[in-house]
Design a protein around this motif. Structure first.
Motif, short mmCIF file in Angstrom:
data_model
loop_
_atom_site.label_atom_id
_atom_site.label_comp_id
_atom_site.label_asym_id
_atom_site.label_seq_id
_atom_site.Cartn_x
_atom_site.Cartn_y
_atom_site.Cartn_z
N VAL A 1 -22.88 35.85 -43.34
CA VAL A 1 -22.19 34.57 -43.43
C VAL A 1 -23.20 33.52 -43.88
O VAL A 1 -24.25 33.35 -43.25
N LEU A 2 -22.87 32.84 -44.97
CA LEU A 2 -23.82 31.94 -45.62
C LEU A 2 -23.32 30.50 -45.64
O LEU A 2 -22.13 30.25 -45.83
N ASP A 3 -24.25 29.56 -45.48
CA ASP A 3 -23.90 28.15 -45.63
C ASP A 3 -23.94 27.78 -47.12
O ASP A 3 -24.27 28.62 -47.97
N ASP A 4 -23.61 26.53 -47.45
CA ASP A 4 -23.49 26.13 -48.85
C ASP A 4 -24.79 26.31 -49.63
O ASP A 4 -24.77 26.76 -50.78
N GLU B 1 -16.29 34.09 -37.26
CA GLU B 1 -17.19 35.02 -37.95
C GLU B 1 -17.67 36.16 -37.06
O GLU B 1 -18.04 37.21 -37.56
N SER C 1 -14.60 28.79 -41.48
CA SER C 1 -14.34 27.70 -40.53
C SER C 1 -13.06 26.93 -40.88
O SER C 1 -12.23 26.67 -40.01
N GLU C 2 -12.91 26.58 -42.15
CA GLU C 2 -11.73 25.82 -42.58
C GLU C 2 -10.43 26.59 -42.38
O GLU C 2 -9.37 25.99 -42.27
N ALA D 1 -18.45 32.91 -47.04
CA ALA D 1 -18.82 31.50 -46.94
C ALA D 1 -18.46 30.98 -45.56
O ALA D 1 -17.30 31.06 -45.14
N ARG D 2 -19.45 30.45 -44.85
CA ARG D 2 -19.24 29.92 -43.51
C ARG D 2 -18.17 28.82 -43.53
O ARG D 2 -17.28 28.78 -42.68
N ARG D 3 -18.25 27.92 -44.51
CA ARG D 3 -17.28 26.83 -44.58
C ARG D 3 -15.86 27.36 -44.78
O ARG D 3 -14.92 26.88 -44.15
N SER D 4 -15.68 28.36 -45.63
CA SER D 4 -14.35 28.93 -45.86
C SER D 4 -13.79 29.56 -44.60
O SER D 4 -12.60 29.39 -44.28
N ALA E 1 -27.24 28.42 -49.07
CA ALA E 1 -27.49 29.85 -49.25
C ALA E 1 -26.54 30.45 -50.29
O ALA E 1 -26.93 31.38 -51.01
#
Length: 119
Positions: A100-103, A91, A85-86, A80-83, A105
């Protein structure tokens, strides 16, 4: 026809047995040639962090197991891209090839599988 299964790993490699259990399920499924995917979500993305020093925490390093996934036919790896990044993980510096997927996706990915197991 074999049913597809997505394993979602949400725990860091040092927070308990869940990360190892997720890998064991994926490796066992791969040995039986089941259509599997592995998604690293939330703290599970820490399993992808480079240069882990598990011995300092008296834990077994999961890196070798992760690197073995393609040998077991597990090529559907996602994060998860957000995970990422947070948690400050780059990546482009991950030691394992993952999509790597956005929400949006992520939602589509989960809907693609017949069974979803979250650890």
């Amino acid at each position: 026809m074999a049913r597809s299964m997505l394993i979602i790993t949400r725990q860091s490699p040092w927070s308990g047995p869940s990360a190892r259990e997720a890998l064991d399920i994926v490796l066992a499924g791969g040995a039986f040639e089941l259509p599997l995917g592995l998604l690293f979500l939330d703290d599970g993305v820490f399993q992808l962090a480079p240069a882990q020093q598990a011995a300092h925490l008296q834990q077994k390093d999961l890196t070798a197991n992760l690197q073995a996934l393609p040998m077991f036919g597990i090529d559907s790896l996602f994060a998860a891209r957000r995970s990422l990044s947070e948690r400050g993980l780059d990546e482009t510096a991950l030691p394992l090839q993952v999509d790597v997927l956005d929400d949006a996706a992520l939602s589509a990915l989960i809907n693609r599988y017949d069974h979803v197991i979250t650890l």
